[in-house]
Structures are given as structure tokens and as C-alpha cells.
Design a protein around this motif. Structure first.
Motif, short mmCIF file in Angstrom:
data_model
loop_
_atom_site.label_atom_id
_atom_site.label_comp_id
_atom_site.label_asym_id
_atom_site.label_seq_id
_atom_site.Cartn_x
_atom_site.Cartn_y
_atom_site.Cartn_z
N LEU A 100 0.85 -1.34 -0.01
CA LEU A 100 0.12 0.00 -0.15
C LEU A 100 0.96 1.24 0.05
CD1 LEU A 100 -2.54 -0.95 2.69
CD2 LEU A 100 -3.01 -0.88 0.23
N PRO A 101 0.28 2.44 -0.60
CA PRO A 101 1.21 3.70 -0.57
C PRO A 101 1.37 4.22 0.92
CG PRO A 101 -0.57 3.58 -2.21
CD PRO A 101 -0.91 2.44 -1.47
N PRO A 102 2.10 5.00 1.26
CA PRO A 102 2.15 5.67 2.55
C PRO A 102 0.90 6.24 2.88
CG PRO A 102 4.31 6.13 1.17
CD PRO A 102 3.21 5.42 0.43
N GLY A 103 0.45 6.18 4.09
CA GLY A 103 -0.68 6.77 4.44
C GLY A 103 -2.03 5.82 4.29
N CYS A 104 -1.75 4.98 3.59
CA CYS A 104 -3.16 4.08 3.27
C CYS A 104 -2.93 2.67 4.31
CB CYS A 104 -3.01 3.73 1.60
SG CYS A 104 -3.08 4.99 0.61
N THR A 105 -3.49 2.67 5.23
CA THR A 105 -3.10 1.49 6.14
C THR A 105 -4.55 0.68 6.33
OG1 THR A 105 -3.85 3.06 7.94
CG2 THR A 105 -1.78 3.04 7.57
N ASN A 106 -3.92 -0.56 6.94
CA ASN A 106 -4.94 -1.68 7.12
C ASN A 106 -5.15 -0.98 8.72
OD1 ASN A 106 -5.20 -3.16 5.09
ND2 ASN A 106 -3.28 -4.27 5.52
N ALA A 107 -6.44 -1.22 9.14
CA ALA A 107 -6.95 -0.78 10.33
C ALA A 107 -7.84 -1.75 11.28
CB ALA A 107 -7.53 0.68 10.26
N ALA A 108 -7.95 -1.59 12.43
CA ALA A 108 -8.88 -2.33 13.38
C ALA A 108 -9.19 -1.35 14.38
CB ALA A 108 -8.27 -3.59 13.78
N TYR A 109 -10.26 -1.60 15.10
CA TYR A 109 -10.63 -0.81 16.44
C TYR A 109 -10.99 -1.76 17.51
CZ TYR A 109 -11.98 2.69 13.05
OH TYR A 109 -11.90 3.71 12.13
N PHE A 110 -10.34 -1.19 18.67
CA PHE A 110 -10.30 -2.18 19.73
C PHE A 110 -10.95 -1.61 21.03
CE2 PHE A 110 -6.77 -3.14 17.28
CZ PHE A 110 -6.73 -4.81 17.30
N ASP A 111 -11.60 -2.11 21.97
CA ASP A 111 -12.07 -1.71 23.12
C ASP A 111 -10.70 -1.20 24.00
OD1 ASP A 111 -12.76 -1.67 26.07
OD2 ASP A 111 -14.81 -2.25 25.31
N SER A 112 -10.87 0.26 24.22
CA SER A 112 -9.76 0.69 25.01
C SER A 112 -9.35 0.08 26.35
CB SER A 112 -9.78 2.02 25.06
OG SER A 112 -10.93 2.55 25.72
N LYS A 113 -10.51 -0.54 26.97
CA LYS A 113 -10.26 -1.07 28.25
C LYS A 113 -9.98 -2.44 28.43
CE LYS A 113 -11.84 2.87 29.65
NZ LYS A 113 -10.75 4.26 30.03
N THR A 114 -10.46 -3.32 27.49
CA THR A 114 -10.19 -4.64 27.61
C THR A 114 -9.26 -5.26 26.38
OG1 THR A 114 -12.20 -5.20 25.93
CG2 THR A 114 -12.40 -5.04 28.40
N GLY A 115 -9.09 -4.41 25.38
CA GLY A 115 -8.23 -4.85 24.03
C GLY A 115 -8.96 -5.75 23.03
N GLN A 116 -10.31 -5.83 23.30
CA GLN A 116 -11.18 -6.88 22.65
C GLN A 116 -11.21 -6.16 21.26
OE1 GLN A 116 -14.96 -7.97 24.21
NE2 GLN A 116 -15.83 -8.80 22.36
N LEU A 117 -11.23 -7.06 20.14
CA LEU A 117 -11.30 -6.54 18.91
C LEU A 117 -12.98 -6.17 18.53
CD1 LEU A 117 -10.40 -5.94 15.81
CD2 LEU A 117 -11.08 -8.44 15.50
N ILE A 118 -13.20 -4.67 18.03
CA ILE A 118 -14.41 -4.65 17.87
C ILE A 118 -14.88 -4.52 16.47
CG2 ILE A 118 -16.09 -2.57 18.02
CD1 ILE A 118 -14.82 -1.40 20.49
#
Length: 379
Positions: free
Chosen positions: A285-303
Motif C-alpha cells: 500500500l502507498p504511505p498513509g494507506c493503512t489496514n486498520a482495526a478498532y479495539f475496546d480501550s479497556k479490554t483490548g477486545q477487537l470491535i
């Protein structure tokens, strides 16, 4: 006749708009040259804050986060960056806005290699010069208008350059290096400007997308049918305290989701009830184009998992804007191209000014001859 009149008006506008915006365009172009190789030069100029001696064990992500959080009391880490290369330091950004701080940390022993204002770093200053002329929002308005003028100058330059007949075609594609200074200067301006015009149109259009919100919104409307709003998801858990090792858990999850090597960013929201976004770069991927994921900030669980391939077409175009503008989209080759284009663009106001100066002197000469002939007649 109509064609000549149109060319005449276009030429007049090209001249005076070029004279008005020339100095600003030179500043933007020269700073753009430096920014073409920002990543490479940053490591050369400031190696003491970036390079470390790798050890067998790296500190946990939570330890690095806690170290950064302890440096500026009352301010919280908003971004943590972990490099893929083992010899590079970790970076933490603390706070938000113009007072945001930056900290470089040795990821193996926790030593602070550098700390200070994020915007006071050399290449951040160059970037602020390039985008805002170091004048904040006023400078942004000026560079935005200058970008519009540059787009007009590029298009009008093609119109002026366009040969009037078949005999002039060959002359318009080559620079006569052995010609007299005036002709050589004209060739350097017109011929070089023509070859640069294709790249300049792309650079100015991407510049407009970064300067004006309405251009960015237009991209979304044309691509997706509506303007996209990035909203952070909320945490799944209601707990107020974060579990021990929560960031390390997120890092491990990101590396499982996206096993490719690449820089890893964690964007920590100011509100405790919002999710943390992890972003991972990839060589594909070009710079700035990223693969992402969101996590619960308290438990680290994948949202939510969000590979770059799944984002909307409008978001993809938006993410491509900066690498296209900076020339980093295809690596070293396009960076060199962006550098060369920026360098020659900086010369165009100079050669254009010399053309105007030469024409001005030429117009003054007949008047001087006329005046002297009148004096001789009266004598």
C-alpha cells in the motif's frame, strides 16, 4: 482573429497572475523539494533520536505508553508509533493541536532520546511553510489561492505554448541550448513548462483537495454519493479501568490480523469511552494507506476489522491524495520525479519574470529613439 484575441487575453492573465503569485509559488515549490525526501532526510539529519541499538527483548507497548505519559504531567498520549525496523525508536505524541509534544523513546531500555514541541521539528516547520507559509490559517488561505492560480497558469501555459502552425511544432518540443540568452530563457520557461504541466495539474488538484474542505467533500459525493464521516466506535465494556497489558494485547491482535511487516500506529482518543484505532502500514500500500482495526480501550477486545481494501471508494481516493501530491505513491522513482518537478517549477517564476523584463525593455527602446530624433530635428 478570435483565436488570437483569446490567446492574447490568456497570455495577459498568465503574465500578471504569474508575477503576483510567483514568489509564493517558488517558496511552495522549494519546500516541496525537501518534503519529497522527508522520510529519508529525517533519518539522516536527526539520527540520534531515531536510531537505537537493538536488544533481544523490547519493552511492552504498555510500558512505552506509560513512560511517554509520565513525561508531560497533565497531558495524555494521543498517538503511539512502533516502527517495523528493530533499529528505530518508538514515537509518542502527547496532547493535541499546536501545543502537541513529541517524544522519541528507545524501545529496549525506555531512554528518552528526544522530547519537544511536535510543530517545532525541522520537517514539520518545512511542512508548515509549504502549506501555511508559517502564517497559520491566513497562510492556508494564501497558499490555497496560489494553488488555484498555479492550476490556471499551467492550463493557460499550454494554450500559449500551443504552436500556431505545423512549422512551429518541432521548435516547441526542444530547447535550443546554443540559442541567444533571450531565446534560451523562453525555451526553458515554455518547453520545460509544457513537459511539467501534466504533473503540475495532478499536483495542484491534489493540493486543492488538501486546501479546501469543499473539494474533499466533492470527492466523496462523486465517488460514494455522500460525504463520509469518520466516527470512532464506542467501547463494548463499561469498565472505567483498563486491563493490564491492554495495548500489548492490541499489538498482538494487529500482528495476527495483518502479519506483514510495517509501521504500527495506535490512535488513543481523549475520551475513555471510545475505541482505540490501530493502523498498520504495508509494502503493498502507498504511505498513509493503512489496514486498520478498532479495539475496546479497556479490554483490548477487537470491535471491528477494517482492511484498506474494504473502505469506500471516496475514502481510498482521499487517502491517495497525499502520496500522489508528495510523490511517494510508487516509492523512490516517483519521489525523484516529484523532486525534479518541484525544482523546475521553482524556476518557472524566474524565467517568466525575465521574459517580462525583456519585453518591457524592448518596448522602452523605440520611445528613446523617437525622443532623440525630435531633439535632433529641433536642433
Amino acid at each position: 482573429m478570435a483565436n488570437n484575441r483569446f490567446k492574447g487575453i490568456t497570455g495577459w492573465l498568465h503574465l500578471w497572475l504569474g508575477l503576483i503569485a510567483g514568489l509564493i509559488l517558488m517558496v511552495v515549490a522549494v519546500s516541496g523539494c525537501l518534503l519529497s525526501f522527508e522520510d529519508e532526510l529525517e533519518l539522516v539529519f536527526f539520527k540520534d533520536r531515531h536510531f537505537v541499538r537493538p536488544a533481544q527483548v523490547r519493552l511492552s507497548t504498555d510500558s512505552l505508553f506509560n513512560i511517554a505519559n509520565s513525561i508531560y504531567p497533565g497531558k495524555k498520549v494521543s498517538k503511539l508509533i512502533l516502527e517495523a525496523e528493530p533499529e528505530l525508536s518508538a514515537e509518542a505524541r502527547v496532547g493535541k493541536g499546536p501545543e502537541m509534544k513529541v517524544i522519541y523513546i528507545n524501545p529496549y531500555n525506555g531512554a528518552i532520546l528526544y522530547k519537544g514541541l511536535f510543530q517545532k521539528q525541522f520537517f514539520r516547520t518545512v511542512r508548515n511553510l509549504h502549506r501555511y507559509l508559517l502564517l497559520n490559517q491566513t497562510g492556508k488561505a494564501v497558499t490555497g489561492i496560489s494553488c488555484c492560480i498555479c492550476l490556471f497558469l499551467t492550463i493557460s501555459g499550454i494554450i500559449i505554448w500551443w504552436p500556431a502552425n505545423k512549422k512551429a511544432v518541432n521548435q516547441r518540443f526542444k530547447i535550443k541550448w546554443k540559442a541567444k540568452s533571450k531565446r534560451l530563457n523562453w525555451d526553458l520557461h515554455a518547453v520545460t513548462g509544457f513537459y511539467l504541466s501534466f504533473f503540475l495539474i495532478l499536483i495542484t488538484l491534489t493540493g486543492l483537495a488538501m486546501s479546501y474542505d469543499w473539494v474533499e467533500n466533492l470527492i466523496y459525493k462523486l465517488a460514494d454519493g455522500k460525504v463520509q464521516k469518520e466516527l470512532l466506535p464506542k467501547n463494548l465494556a463499561r469498565s472505567k479501568k483498563a486491563d493490564p497489558g491492554v495495548l500489548q494485547k492490541m499489538e498482538d491482535s494487529m500482528n495476527k490480523l495483518y502479519p506483514n511487516p510495517g509501521r504500527l500506529n495506535f490512535n488513543i482518543p481523549p475520551k475513555g469511552g471510545q475505541a482505540i484505532m490501530g493502523q498498520k502500514e504495508s509494502e503493498q500500500l502507498p504511505p498513509g494507506c493503512t489496514n486498520a482495526a478498532y479495539f475496546d480501550s479497556k479490554t483490548g477486545q477487537l470491535i471491528k476489522q477494517q482492511p484498506f481494501a474494504t473502505v469506500s471508494f471516496g475514502t481510498k481516493i482521499k487517502k491517495y491524495v497525499l502520496p500522489i501530491h508528495a510523490g511517494s505513491i510508487y516509492g523512490l522513482g516517483t519521489k525523484i520525479l516529484a523532486f525534479v518537478v518541484s525544482l523546475f517549477t521553482a524556476s518557472l517564476p524566474i524565467t517568466g519574470f525575465l521574459i517580462w523584463l525583456g519585453k518591457r525593455k524592448k518596448k522602452k527602446k523605440p520611445r528613446a529613439v523617437k525622443c532623440s530624433s525630435k531633439i535632433l530635428a529641433t536642433a
